[in-house]
Write a protein that holds these residues in place. Structure first.
Motif, PDB file in Angstrom:
ATOM      1  N   THR A 203      50.364  24.214 -51.602  1.00 57.37           N
ATOM      2  CA  THR A 203      48.922  23.980 -51.624  1.00 57.37           C
ATOM      3  C   THR A 203      48.465  23.667 -50.207  1.00 57.37           C
ATOM      4  O   THR A 203      49.272  23.304 -49.341  1.00 57.37           O
ATOM      5  CB  THR A 203      48.555  22.816 -52.554  1.00 57.37           C
ATOM      6  N   SER A 204      47.166  23.845 -49.983  1.00 55.76           N
ATOM      7  CA  SER A 204      46.591  23.498 -48.687  1.00 55.76           C
ATOM      8  C   SER A 204      45.283  22.757 -48.897  1.00 55.76           C
ATOM      9  O   SER A 204      44.560  23.010 -49.868  1.00 55.76           O
ATOM     10  CB  SER A 204      46.348  24.747 -47.824  1.00 55.76           C
ATOM     11  N   SER A 205      44.964  21.872 -47.985  1.00 55.58           N
ATOM     12  CA  SER A 205      43.709  21.131 -48.025  1.00 55.58           C
ATOM     13  C   SER A 205      43.282  20.840 -46.594  1.00 55.58           C
ATOM     14  O   SER A 205      44.108  20.849 -45.678  1.00 55.58           O
ATOM     15  CB  SER A 205      43.854  19.830 -48.821  1.00 55.58           C
ATOM     16  N   THR A 206      41.992  20.617 -46.427  1.00 62.33           N
ATOM     17  CA  THR A 206      41.458  20.347 -45.094  1.00 62.33           C
ATOM     18  C   THR A 206      41.649  18.882 -44.738  1.00 62.33           C
ATOM     19  O   THR A 206      41.397  17.984 -45.549  1.00 62.33           O
ATOM     20  CB  THR A 206      39.968  20.703 -45.033  1.00 62.33           C
ATOM     21  N   SER A 207      42.056  18.648 -43.520  1.00 59.88           N
ATOM     22  CA  SER A 207      42.239  17.284 -43.054  1.00 59.88           C
ATOM     23  C   SER A 207      40.897  16.563 -42.968  1.00 59.88           C
ATOM     24  O   SER A 207      39.856  17.181 -42.724  1.00 59.88           O
ATOM     25  CB  SER A 207      42.921  17.282 -41.687  1.00 59.88           C
ATOM     26  N   ALA A 208      40.926  15.277 -43.156  1.00 60.54           N
ATOM     27  CA  ALA A 208      39.707  14.480 -43.046  1.00 60.54           C
ATOM     28  C   ALA A 208      39.241  14.366 -41.606  1.00 60.54           C
ATOM     29  O   ALA A 208      38.073  14.048 -41.344  1.00 60.54           O
ATOM     30  CB  ALA A 208      39.940  13.086 -43.630  1.00 60.54           C
ATOM     31  N   ASP A 209      40.109  14.677 -40.656  1.00 55.81           N
ATOM     32  CA  ASP A 209      39.770  14.518 -39.242  1.00 55.81           C
ATOM     33  C   ASP A 209      39.156  15.764 -38.631  1.00 55.81           C
ATOM     34  O   ASP A 209      38.369  15.678 -37.690  1.00 55.81           O
ATOM     35  CB  ASP A 209      41.018  14.124 -38.455  1.00 55.81           C
ATOM     36  N   SER A 210      39.515  16.931 -39.150  1.00 54.90           N
ATOM     37  CA  SER A 210      39.042  18.171 -38.547  1.00 54.90           C
ATOM     38  C   SER A 210      39.093  19.294 -39.570  1.00 54.90           C
ATOM     39  O   SER A 210      40.061  19.410 -40.333  1.00 54.90           O
ATOM     40  CB  SER A 210      39.898  18.540 -37.328  1.00 54.90           C
ATOM     41  N   ASN A 211      38.034  20.160 -39.535  1.00 58.32           N
ATOM     42  CA  ASN A 211      38.021  21.312 -40.430  1.00 58.32           C
ATOM     43  C   ASN A 211      38.938  22.424 -39.944  1.00 58.32           C
ATOM     44  O   ASN A 211      39.136  23.416 -40.658  1.00 58.32           O
ATOM     45  CB  ASN A 211      36.597  21.855 -40.556  1.00 58.32           C
ATOM     46  N   LEU A 212      39.505  22.274 -38.740  1.00 59.59           N
ATOM     47  CA  LEU A 212      40.489  23.224 -38.252  1.00 59.59           C
ATOM     48  C   LEU A 212      41.916  22.806 -38.602  1.00 59.59           C
ATOM     49  O   LEU A 212      42.850  23.608 -38.461  1.00 59.59           O
ATOM     50  CB  LEU A 212      40.376  23.390 -36.734  1.00 59.59           C
ATOM     51  N   GLU A 213      42.110  21.576 -39.050  1.00 58.21           N
ATOM     52  CA  GLU A 213      43.443  21.072 -39.399  1.00 58.21           C
ATOM     53  C   GLU A 213      43.638  21.151 -40.905  1.00 58.21           C
ATOM     54  O   GLU A 213      42.825  20.637 -41.681  1.00 58.21           O
ATOM     55  CB  GLU A 213      43.625  19.632 -38.925  1.00 58.21           C
ATOM     56  N   LEU A 214      44.741  21.792 -41.326  1.00 59.16           N
ATOM     57  CA  LEU A 214      45.054  21.941 -42.739  1.00 59.16           C
ATOM     58  C   LEU A 214      46.352  21.211 -43.064  1.00 59.16           C
ATOM     59  O   LEU A 214      47.302  21.194 -42.259  1.00 59.16           O
ATOM     60  CB  LEU A 214      45.177  23.411 -43.122  1.00 59.16           C
ATOM     61  N   VAL A 215      46.381  20.621 -44.245  1.00 55.16           N
ATOM     62  CA  VAL A 215      47.547  19.886 -44.738  1.00 55.16           C
ATOM     63  C   VAL A 215      48.240  20.766 -45.771  1.00 55.16           C
ATOM     64  O   VAL A 215      47.637  21.109 -46.803  1.00 55.16           O
ATOM     65  CB  VAL A 215      47.132  18.544 -45.355  1.00 55.16           C
ATOM     66  N   PHE A 216      49.505  21.140 -45.519  1.00 56.12           N
ATOM     67  CA  PHE A 216      50.266  22.007 -46.426  1.00 56.12           C
ATOM     68  C   PHE A 216      51.320  21.178 -47.161  1.00 56.12           C
ATOM     69  O   PHE A 216      52.032  20.372 -46.551  1.00 56.12           O
ATOM     70  CB  PHE A 216      50.949  23.137 -45.650  1.00 56.12           C
ATOM     71  N   ARG A 217      51.433  21.388 -48.469  1.00 56.20           N
ATOM     72  CA  ARG A 217      52.422  20.700 -49.301  1.00 56.20           C
ATOM     73  C   ARG A 217      53.160  21.745 -50.133  1.00 56.20           C
ATOM     74  O   ARG A 217      52.527  22.547 -50.829  1.00 56.20           O
ATOM     75  CB  ARG A 217      51.757  19.662 -50.197  1.00 56.20           C
TER      76      ARG A 217
END
Length: 499
Positions: free
Chosen positions: A51-65
């Motif tokens: 899964t992927s989600s947008t980081s709370a700090d930047s819309n260019l940073e994605l969190v992958f799990r």
């Protein structure tokens, strides 16, 4: 007796020995120790997903799990050349866009599983600069499929990726009507439909100054009158090397001619704005004759049924001109001048489509009277023709008219621009701005139809100096609404001195 017992013992021992030997002879000499089976003996394929989600700090940073069965190694491909071997990486894109992400996992048995998905990181931001009340927005966003600008004053602008980065709504320029503080919101949408908004305050606006001036001339002297709005300083360049900082200067030129005079003003923010006008002084000698097409509305080439000539605002062909600017012998007097917006406005204002005046082909002749020219007998009818002239030349305009009822007055305008609505000429101030000359004809009432000459017509003349290279002859009679109070016109001409 002892002998017998010993014999019996030996026989029993031998029997037991033989039985043991037979048992041993049944045992496999290739015996190996038991080892439990390993590997994917049931052919069960491992799976992986993420899964992927947008980081709370930047819309260019994605969190992958990742969610994988029996995975001992991970290989991420983020679609922009970046990669990772972590199980659950955080990844920052340098540019927004639409990317395909692949995850490849390997299980402890050496089996491979793959998952992929699209992600749409986005960067949404803008900067702006202010000149007076005009704001230029510099859009720095990337990875956007569409944009909506809300300028905070009720105005908006939209942009789609298909419009391209050069489209003016990508980085718009907006002028505010007031000097308030406005919250400007940019809503950017990713390629997967997610919206991101950025809001900034625009403040410190100053209303722009608007430069304008009028002038009159007498011989070589010109008197200038400032008509600017919100100006606090003035700088005049008279086009002959002389200047002035007066608000309303008077300047005498050394020689006759037409000069480009420029007025530069500044507002309270010290932002300059300029306007230039041609100023003729000392009289200007013309170099060509001004041509009025079909000023007598004569029929030509026996074309008596078209009711369309050079006074028509709805053209259907082109008038051919000779080297002197007159119509050639093979040219029918059909429509040459065109103003579709004014045509539509007259239709809307008066509820009909009869904007063109009647011509001599419209039955405007009585037996023995000769040519009676064009006529106005409906509320929406106008005479309209554009004529090429020279700035500063003193022309004489002449027109013959006859109204068949008292109070049916004719207004004659020499306009300095093509109008699209009469709202621009209905007041004296509007006429001063849009017309180089104006005449009200109220002396042409004559209902007589007995004369065989044109002495039933009244001739009116006036002089004018055009401020532009093209003028519009515009004639209306608002009270001529039917055949009982119609007005006839003939011998319409602009007389050029020396020609």
């Amino acid at each position: 007796m002892f002998y017998k017992l010993n014999k019996k013992f030996n026989t029993s021992f031998a029997l037991i020995f033989m039985m043991l030997l037979g048992f041993l002879s049944c045992t496999d000499n290739g015996y190996e120790e038991f080892v439990p089976p390993t590997g994917n003996i049931n052919d069960i394929q491992p799976t992986t997903l993420f899964t992927s989600s947008t980081s709370a700090d930047s819309n260019l940073e994605l969190v992958f799990r990742s969610y994988s069965t029996d995975a001992i190694s991970y290989a991420w491909d983020f679609g922009d050349g970046g990669s990772s071997t972590e199980a659950n990486p955080d990844y920052t894109y340098t540019t927004g866009g639409l990317y395909k992400v692949n995850l490849t996992t390997t299980s402890s048995d050496g089996l491979i599983a793959i998952d992929s998905a699209q992600v749409a990181p986005i960067y949404a931001d803008y900067s702006f600069s202010i000149i007076d009340s005009q704001v230029t927005f510099d859009n720095m966003s990337t990875g956007v499929s569409s944009l909506v600008w809300d300028f905070g004053d009720g105005s908006t602008a939209s942009w789609e990726a298909a419009d391209g980065l050069t489209d003016p709504n990508y980085s718009p320029v907006h002028t505010y009507a007031t000097a308030e503080t406005f919250d400007v919101t940019l809503t950017a949408t990713t390629f997967l439909g997610k919206e991101v908004t950025v809001t900034k305050k625009v403040e410190g606006l100053v209303l722009a100054a608007i430069p304008d001036f009028s002038f009159t001339t007498s011989s070589l002297t010109a008197s200038f009158t400032d008509a600017s709005l919100l100006a606090i300083s003035y700088s005049w360049n008279f086009g002959d090397g002389n200047t002035s900082t007066d608000q309303n200067p008077v300047h005498t030129f050394a020689t006759r001619g037409t000069y480009d005079v420029t007025l530069t003003i500044t507002n309270s923010a010290n932002v300059p704005r300029s306007i230039t006008k041609s100023v003729p002084v000392g009289g200007v000698e013309p170099t060509f004759k001004a041509i009025v097409l079909n000023g007598t509305a004569d029929d030509f080439q026996n074309e008596t049924g078209d009711n369309a000539d050079a006074w028509d605002m709805t053209p259907n062909s082109t008038v051919k001109l000779d080297s002197d600017g007159g119509a050639t012998s093979d040219s029918p007097y059909r429509a040459l001048w065109y103003n579709s917006d004014l045509d539509s406005w007259l239709d809307t204002a008066f509820g009909d489509n009869s904007e063109q005046p009647g011509s001599s082909s419209d039955g405007n002749k009585f037996a023995g009277l000769g040519d009676r020219g064009v006529k106005i007998n409906e509320a929406s009818r106008r005479l309209y023709q554009v004529v090429t002239v020279e700035v500063g030349v003193e022309y004489t305009f002449t027109i013959d008219s006859r109204s068949e009822a008292e109070g049916v007055n004719t207004e004659v305008f020499i306009l300095n621009n093509e109008i699209t609505t009469e709202d621009t000429i209905n007041t004296e101030d509007q006429r001063d701005k849009n017309a180089d000359a104006y005449l009200l004809i109220d002396n042409d009432f004559n209902s007589s139809k007995s004369s065989s000459s044109n002495d039933t017509f009244t001739t009116n003349t006036f002089t004018f100096k055009p401020s532009t290279t093209k003028v519009v002859i515009y004639v209306r009679a608002l009270n001529a609404i039917d055949g009982s109070n119609e007005v006839f016109y003939d011998n319409i001409d602009i007389i050029t001195p020396g020609f």
